[in-house]
Design an enzyme around this catalytic site. Structure first.
Site, mmCIF file in Angstrom:
data_model
loop_
_atom_site.group_PDB
_atom_site.id
_atom_site.type_symbol
_atom_site.label_atom_id
_atom_site.label_comp_id
_atom_site.label_asym_id
_atom_site.label_seq_id
_atom_site.Cartn_x
_atom_site.Cartn_y
_atom_site.Cartn_z
ATOM 1 N N ASP A 65 0.849 -1.186 0.000
ATOM 2 C CA ASP A 65 0.000 0.000 0.000
ATOM 3 C C ASP A 65 0.888 1.241 0.000
ATOM 4 O O ASP A 65 2.095 1.138 0.202
ATOM 5 C CB ASP A 65 -1.021 -0.001 1.146
ATOM 6 N N TYR A 67 2.984 4.763 0.686
ATOM 7 C CA TYR A 67 3.637 5.378 1.838
ATOM 8 C C TYR A 67 2.613 6.237 2.569
ATOM 9 O O TYR A 67 1.762 6.876 1.950
ATOM 10 C CB TYR A 67 4.793 6.267 1.390
ATOM 11 N N PHE A 78 6.446 2.224 -4.481
ATOM 12 C CA PHE A 78 7.849 2.423 -4.114
ATOM 13 C C PHE A 78 8.384 3.818 -4.464
ATOM 14 O O PHE A 78 9.457 4.205 -3.998
ATOM 15 C CB PHE A 78 8.765 1.348 -4.728
ATOM 16 N N HIS A 187 11.495 -9.325 -0.023
ATOM 17 C CA HIS A 187 11.132 -7.906 -0.107
ATOM 18 C C HIS A 187 12.356 -7.039 0.142
ATOM 19 O O HIS A 187 13.232 -7.395 0.941
ATOM 20 C CB HIS A 187 10.045 -7.596 0.934
#
Length: 221
Positions: A65, A67, A78, A187
């Site tokens: 989701d 920031y 990102f 990740h």
């Protein structure tokens, strides 16, 4: 009301808008943005689609989701606005790109330059309440982005899907791996237990080799 979806995506996803989950989702998002500070700005919720039309997609990167801090999110997973300090995951992405391709570290965390080349930077959940990670999850966004991945898998060929971490890997069940390239790793977050599986994943060079193999221009990472 949610902002309009870019025309090439709207044409292919219009059936979703008439489903009960999407009406409920739209009402929820309206209420959240009216009563709380939420990110990204409402008009940028579908920025990933605005920046990368359906037929231009070459690579799909799946985030979780947006920031949830001020000035960061602008609708691309990102990515952060120009002038914003790199969040840890983004910094690790840039380090891996540098190690993988030999490129220098960028000065901007704004990934619109990728989107303009055909990288769909898709969060699974497209909005969030300030300082409350995951606050807009399980409200319908996941169903919508599942539909996005399914339609790409079914109607396009030779797309590279990058699935980083267990959350993104769950989306892999919607991808036809006989038609597309699926790259999986840990990740990039420094908090991830699988971070050791992130560095040296070489996804960026692998993606370009795959694209070139199929006569598609590579991405300038």
């Amino acid at each position: 009301m949610l902002p309009p979806l870019e025309s090439s995506w709207n044409e292919r996803l219009s059936d979703e808008f008439s489903k009960p989950y999407f009406k409920s989702l739209s009402d929820f998002v309206d209420t959240e943005y009216e009563n709380y500070t939420c990110y990204p700005p409402k008009e940028q919720i579908f920025a990933a689609f605005d920046r990368c039309s359906f037929d231009s997609v070459k690579v799909v990167i799946i985030g979780q989701d947006p920031y949830h801090g001020p000035g960061q999110a602008h609708g691309l997973c990102f990515s952060v606005n120009d002038g914003i300090k790199f969040p840890p995951s983004l910094r690790n992405i840039f380090i891996e790109i540098s190690n993988d391709t030999g490129s220098s570290l960028p000065t901007s965390g704004n990934l619109e330059r990728w989107a303009d080349q055909g990288v769909l930077l898709l969060n699974s959940v497209l909005s969030v309440r300030e300082n409350s990670a995951g606050s807009h999850s399980k409200k319908g966004w996941e169903e919508f982005t599942d539909a996005v991945i399914k339609i790409i898998s079914e109607r396009r060929e030779f797309i590279v899907f990058m699935l980083w971490g267990s959350y993104a890997k769950k989306k892999g069940k919607f991808i036809d791996r006989t038609r597309h390239c699926v790259l999986e790793s840990g990740h990039p977050s420094p908090l991830s237990a699988n971070q050791k599986l992130w560095f040296s994943c070489a996804h960026f060079s692998q993606a370009n080799k795959y694209l070139q193999k199929h006569g598609i221009l590579p991405i300038q990472w």
